[in-house]
Scaffold this motif. Structure first.
Motif, PDB file in Angstrom:
ATOM      1  N   PHE A 186       0.846  -1.202   0.000  1.00 26.91           N
ATOM      2  CA  PHE A 186       0.000   0.000   0.000  1.00 26.91           C
ATOM      3  C   PHE A 186       0.877   1.247   0.000  1.00 26.91           C
ATOM      4  N   ARG A 187       0.596   2.146  -0.918  1.00 32.40           N
ATOM      5  CA  ARG A 187       1.328   3.417  -0.937  1.00 32.40           C
ATOM      6  C   ARG A 187       0.333   4.518  -1.271  1.00 32.40           C
ATOM      7  N   ASN A 188       0.356   5.559  -0.466  1.00 27.91           N
ATOM      8  CA  ASN A 188      -0.569   6.661  -0.684  1.00 27.91           C
ATOM      9  C   ASN A 188      -0.010   7.565  -1.783  1.00 27.91           C
ATOM     10  N   VAL A 196      -3.807   0.342 -14.047  1.00 26.32           N
ATOM     11  CA  VAL A 196      -3.233  -0.338 -12.881  1.00 26.32           C
ATOM     12  C   VAL A 196      -1.711  -0.215 -12.810  1.00 26.32           C
ATOM     13  N   PHE A 197      -1.139   0.662 -13.658  1.00 29.51           N
ATOM     14  CA  PHE A 197       0.314   0.854 -13.593  1.00 29.51           C
ATOM     15  C   PHE A 197       0.707   1.412 -12.218  1.00 29.51           C
ATOM     16  N   ARG A 198      -0.026   2.420 -11.765  1.00 31.77           N
ATOM     17  CA  ARG A 198       0.270   3.000 -10.450  1.00 31.77           C
ATOM     18  C   ARG A 198      -1.027   3.193  -9.684  1.00 31.77           C
ATOM     19  N   GLU A 201      -3.141   0.561  -3.839  1.00 34.82           N
ATOM     20  CA  GLU A 201      -2.897  -0.782  -3.334  1.00 34.82           C
ATOM     21  C   GLU A 201      -2.599  -1.659  -4.522  1.00 34.82           C
ATOM     22  N   PHE A 202      -1.587  -2.482  -4.364  1.00 35.83           N
ATOM     23  CA  PHE A 202      -1.120  -3.280  -5.506  1.00 35.83           C
ATOM     24  C   PHE A 202      -0.401  -4.503  -4.968  1.00 35.83           C
ATOM     25  N   GLU A 203      -0.179  -5.450  -5.864  1.00 36.88           N
ATOM     26  CA  GLU A 203       0.496  -6.669  -5.429  1.00 36.88           C
ATOM     27  C   GLU A 203       1.946  -6.673  -5.896  1.00 36.88           C
ATOM     28  N   GLN A 204       2.811  -7.053  -4.995  1.00 38.70           N
ATOM     29  CA  GLN A 204       4.220  -7.171  -5.361  1.00 38.70           C
ATOM     30  C   GLN A 204       4.644  -8.631  -5.373  1.00 38.70           C
ATOM     31  N   MET A 205       5.653  -8.926  -6.160  1.00 38.99           N
ATOM     32  CA  MET A 205       6.262 -10.257  -6.173  1.00 38.99           C
ATOM     33  C   MET A 205       7.742  -9.988  -5.903  1.00 38.99           C
ATOM     34  N   SER A 270       8.692   2.508 -19.075  1.00 37.71           N
ATOM     35  CA  SER A 270       8.394   2.659 -17.653  1.00 37.71           C
ATOM     36  C   SER A 270       8.814   1.401 -16.908  1.00 37.71           C
ATOM     37  N   GLU A 271       9.068   1.585 -15.611  1.00 36.00           N
ATOM     38  CA  GLU A 271       9.570   0.478 -14.789  1.00 36.00           C
ATOM     39  C   GLU A 271       8.551  -0.639 -14.633  1.00 36.00           C
ATOM     40  N   LEU A 272       9.038  -1.858 -14.852  1.00 30.72           N
ATOM     41  CA  LEU A 272       8.231  -3.050 -14.633  1.00 30.72           C
ATOM     42  C   LEU A 272       8.697  -3.729 -13.355  1.00 30.72           C
ATOM     43  N   GLU A 273      10.001  -3.680 -13.156  1.00 25.62           N
ATOM     44  CA  GLU A 273      10.605  -4.368 -12.010  1.00 25.62           C
ATOM     45  C   GLU A 273      11.931  -3.700 -11.682  1.00 25.62           C
ATOM     46  N   GLY A 274      12.220  -3.557 -10.399  1.00 24.14           N
ATOM     47  CA  GLY A 274      13.519  -3.016  -9.988  1.00 24.14           C
ATOM     48  C   GLY A 274      14.373  -4.154  -9.451  1.00 24.14           C
ATOM     49  N   ILE A 275      15.650  -4.198  -9.849  1.00 18.52           N
ATOM     50  CA  ILE A 275      16.527  -5.277  -9.359  1.00 18.52           C
ATOM     51  C   ILE A 275      17.740  -4.624  -8.715  1.00 18.52           C
ATOM     52  N   PRO A 312      15.176  -8.714  -6.613  1.00 19.15           N
ATOM     53  CA  PRO A 312      14.307  -8.484  -7.776  1.00 19.15           C
ATOM     54  C   PRO A 312      12.888  -8.221  -7.269  1.00 19.15           C
ATOM     55  N   SER A 313      12.383  -7.014  -7.511  1.00 21.31           N
ATOM     56  CA  SER A 313      11.094  -6.609  -6.963  1.00 21.31           C
ATOM     57  C   SER A 313      10.149  -6.226  -8.103  1.00 21.31           C
ATOM     58  N   ALA A 314       9.144  -7.093  -8.302  1.00 18.11           N
ATOM     59  CA  ALA A 314       8.247  -6.903  -9.451  1.00 18.11           C
ATOM     60  C   ALA A 314       6.838  -6.580  -8.971  1.00 18.11           C
ATOM     61  N   GLY A 315       6.035  -5.987  -9.832  1.00 16.43           N
ATOM     62  CA  GLY A 315       4.636  -5.717  -9.516  1.00 16.43           C
ATOM     63  C   GLY A 315       3.754  -6.677 -10.306  1.00 16.43           C
TER      64      GLY A 315
HETATM   65  P1  ATP Z   1       8.003   3.837  -9.200  1.00 18.86           P
HETATM   66  O1  ATP Z   1       9.321   4.513  -9.452  1.00 18.86           O
HETATM   67  O2  ATP Z   1       7.245   3.466 -10.449  1.00 18.86           O
HETATM   68  O3  ATP Z   1       7.159   4.518  -8.156  1.00 18.86           O
HETATM   69  P2  ATP Z   1       9.375   2.250  -7.348  1.00 18.86           P
HETATM   70  O4  ATP Z   1      10.779   2.282  -7.878  1.00 18.86           O
HETATM   71  O5  ATP Z   1       9.001   3.059  -6.185  1.00 18.86           O
HETATM   72  O6  ATP Z   1       8.363   2.440  -8.557  1.00 18.86           O
HETATM   73  P3  ATP Z   1       9.683  -0.248  -6.097  1.00 18.86           P
HETATM   74  O7  ATP Z   1       9.623   0.259  -4.737  1.00 18.86           O
HETATM   75  O8  ATP Z   1      11.008  -0.661  -6.659  1.00 18.86           O
HETATM   76  O9  ATP Z   1       8.989   0.756  -7.088  1.00 18.86           O
HETATM   77  O10 ATP Z   1       8.629  -1.432  -6.222  1.00 18.86           O
HETATM   78  C1  ATP Z   1       8.864  -2.578  -7.002  1.00 18.86           C
HETATM   79  C2  ATP Z   1       7.785  -2.811  -8.021  1.00 18.86           C
HETATM   80  O11 ATP Z   1       6.493  -2.726  -7.417  1.00 18.86           O
HETATM   81  C3  ATP Z   1       7.741  -1.787  -9.140  1.00 18.86           C
HETATM   82  O12 ATP Z   1       8.677  -2.101 -10.149  1.00 18.86           O
HETATM   83  C4  ATP Z   1       6.319  -1.941  -9.636  1.00 18.86           C
HETATM   84  O13 ATP Z   1       6.202  -3.052 -10.514  1.00 18.86           O
HETATM   85  C5  ATP Z   1       5.561  -2.231  -8.363  1.00 18.86           C
HETATM   86  N1  ATP Z   1       4.941  -0.997  -7.863  1.00 18.86           N
HETATM   87  C6  ATP Z   1       5.515  -0.044  -7.088  1.00 18.86           C
HETATM   88  N2  ATP Z   1       4.630   0.945  -6.817  1.00 18.86           N
HETATM   89  C7  ATP Z   1       3.483   0.610  -7.442  1.00 18.86           C
HETATM   90  C8  ATP Z   1       2.186   1.224  -7.540  1.00 18.86           C
HETATM   91  N3  ATP Z   1       1.911   2.366  -6.901  1.00 18.86           N
HETATM   92  N4  ATP Z   1       1.235   0.599  -8.277  1.00 18.86           N
HETATM   93  C9  ATP Z   1       1.488  -0.564  -8.908  1.00 18.86           C
HETATM   94  N5  ATP Z   1       2.683  -1.194  -8.841  1.00 18.86           N
HETATM   95  C10 ATP Z   1       3.677  -0.627  -8.118  1.00 18.86           C
END
Ligand code: ATP
Length: 453
Positions: A186-188, A196-198, A201-205, A270-275, A312-315
């Motif tokens: 959850f991020r405000n 659903v890109f941002r 509330e969202f699911e992380q893997m 745009s970011e899909l996953e941060g590693i 590796p942190s994916a959404g």
């Molecule tokens: P962004 O720069 O897009 O805000 P972030 O670098 O803060 O992302 P991380 O904290 O690295 O994101 O989170 C890992 C992954 O979780 C992201 O690559 C993305 O797939 C997913 N994610 C992060 N924030 C969101 C969000 N608000 N909605 C949907 N998915 C998200």
């Protein structure tokens, strides 16, 4: 690269039309940037998550699973740095009352005059930038009192660090090894958007992979390649994917190095996953804040060290959106535009539709029999409503790779046709061999037919 017909508006419209993903709380007028997943959306996102788990738990033996609580001890977020630093700079406009992320002003529209950026119209009256913590706060217990404030987790990662010690003990793991978790975060967010890109509330893997410090760069490379290849294997077009290393100034405070897997969404890369290579930041901080020893002692040589972490942190939602965007296509059949999702069969919500050509002459009964014989192996749907062309179109729109049609010939020689979503080829096969044939097709390597355009 072939011209892509996809736009975010088309994805949003298709998802709503077919009940894949739609705005939440619609009977109350909706709540901004909150979405519900319908039947096909649940099947689709479950497949994405299942593929992620499969690649970590089944295809290797150095990763174990976790499902930790969403509400954790509040000290967790002090140690992790989220209480102090998980902020976004925020700017308000006193005139239009809109709120903007200060570092995205150049990508935002003025609330009064959308053709310009905030601050550029004469009426704009922007406040100074203020830091805004993105964590959702709530209270445990019936009374709001000192010490009752907790946070909804803004990432799943910290639950893994909190349990590191358990895994050394009861999973008898030693570095290099990883702990994986999937769950809601959850991020405000100040400026959610792009479907659903941002969202808030969202699911992380997330995977936290613990390694001896000197091996961290090598493992970082390993995970960059492994995760990139995962998206390619599941059908995302390679010319729409790239790895982008972070500049030094862009690195998070904890990170030694980070690269993002980026996808070319309709709004751009745009970011899909941060590693990230997170060094020993997390374990050291939790050791300091909890007073527990969170290091590893190698019994072979007595060496004690705090492992480095590769993350590796994916959404799950972002990945699902990328699969939808990559799959969306339009072509023409019999003078009509067909919308089709060219999804990898293993990601597709429904693998096969069983359709009787007509609703009589024993065809529905045979089609039901076939449906029942397949449902152990794969997600199968029976549909007898409407003209056959319309039923094919409905399946195309949700990305069903094969349609099995029962016709009058089936009743005579026990054969059916398999229609392929992409090539539109119709092959006649014996019903007895149908299950094996579909299993073979499902296991076969696949690449997007859009690459051949
Ligand atoms: P962004 O720069 O897009 O805000 P972030 O670098 O803060 O992302 P991380 O904290 O690295 O994101 O989170 C890992 C992954 O979780 C992201 O690559 C993305 O797939 C997913 N994610 C992060 N924030 C969101 C969000 N608000 N909605 C949907 N998915 C998200």
């Amino acid at each position: 690269m072939a011209t892509d017909v996809v736009t975010m508006d088309k994805i949003v419209a298709l998802c709503k039309r077919r009940g894949i993903i739609f705005p939440s709380s619609e009977i109350y007028g909706g709540i901004g940037s909150s979405y519900d997943y319908g039947h096909y959306g649940v099947l689709l996102k479950n497949n994405v998550k299942a593929q992620w788990w499969h690649s970590l738990l089944q295809e290797r033996d150095d990763v174990v699973a976790l499902d930790s609580a969403i509400i954790q001890h509040p000290r967790t977020w002090e140690a992790s740095g989220h209480v102090a630093g998980f902020t976004d700079p925020l700017i308000d406009c006193r005139f239009c009352k809109r709120r903007f992320s200060a570092d995205k002003l150049d990508q935002s529209e003025c609330g009064h005059k959308p053709s310009v950026h905030p601050g550029e119209a004469p009426q704009c009256d922007l406040t100074d930038s203020r830091n805004f913590n993105l964590m959702f706060e709530t209270t445990v217990g019936p009374v709001k009192e000192d010490g009752s404030t907790v946070f909804l987790r803004p990432e799943t990662a910290q639950g893994i660090f909190l349990n590191f010690k358990h895994y050394l003990q009861f999973a008898r793991k030693k570095p290099p090894f990883g702990i994986a978790q999937v769950g809601k975060s959850f991020r405000n967010e100040i400026t959610p958007g792009n479907f659903v890109f941002r969202t808030r509330e969202f699911e992380q893997m997330e995977l936290e992979f613990f390694v001896p410090p000197e091996d961290a760069p090598k493992w970082h490379e390993h995970w960059l390649k492994t995760r990139f290849d995962w998206y390619v294997r599941l059908g995302l077009r390679q010319d729409h994917l790239r790895l982008r290393p972070h500049e030094q100034a862009e690195l998070a405070h904890y990170a030694v190095a980070t690269s993002d897997v980026e996808y070319l969404f309709p709004m751009g890369w745009s970011e899909l996953e941060g590693i990230a290579n997170r060094g020993d930041y997390d374990l050291s901080r939790h050791a300091k804040y909890s007073g527990e020893k969170l290091d590893y002692v190698d019994t072979a040589n007595g060496r004690r060290y705090t492992p480095f972490v590769i993350e590796p942190s994916a959404g799950a939602d972002r990945a699902t959106l990328a699969f939808l965007v990559d799959a969306y296509d339009e072509d023409e059949i019999d003078g009509e535009t067909r919308v089709v999702l060219r999804l990898h069969p293993q990601i597709a919500p429904v693998k096969v539709a069983v359709l009787p050509l007509i609703k009589k002459a024993g065809q529905p009964e045979l089609a039901r029999e076939i449906q029942h014989s397949l449902r152990e192996d794969m997600q199968v749907e029976y549909d007898e409503g409407g003209a056959i062309g319309r039923r094919y179109r409905r399946q195309d729109e949700i990305g069903t790779p094969w349609a099995v049609t029962v016709d009058h010939q089936s009743m005579e020689d026990h054969t059916v046709t398999i229609r392929d979503r992409d090539s539109l080829a119709q092959d006649r096969v014996q019903i007895d061999s149908l299950r094996d044939e579909l299993r073979r097709r499902l296991a076969a390597p696949w690449h997007s037919p859009k690459l051949e355009d």
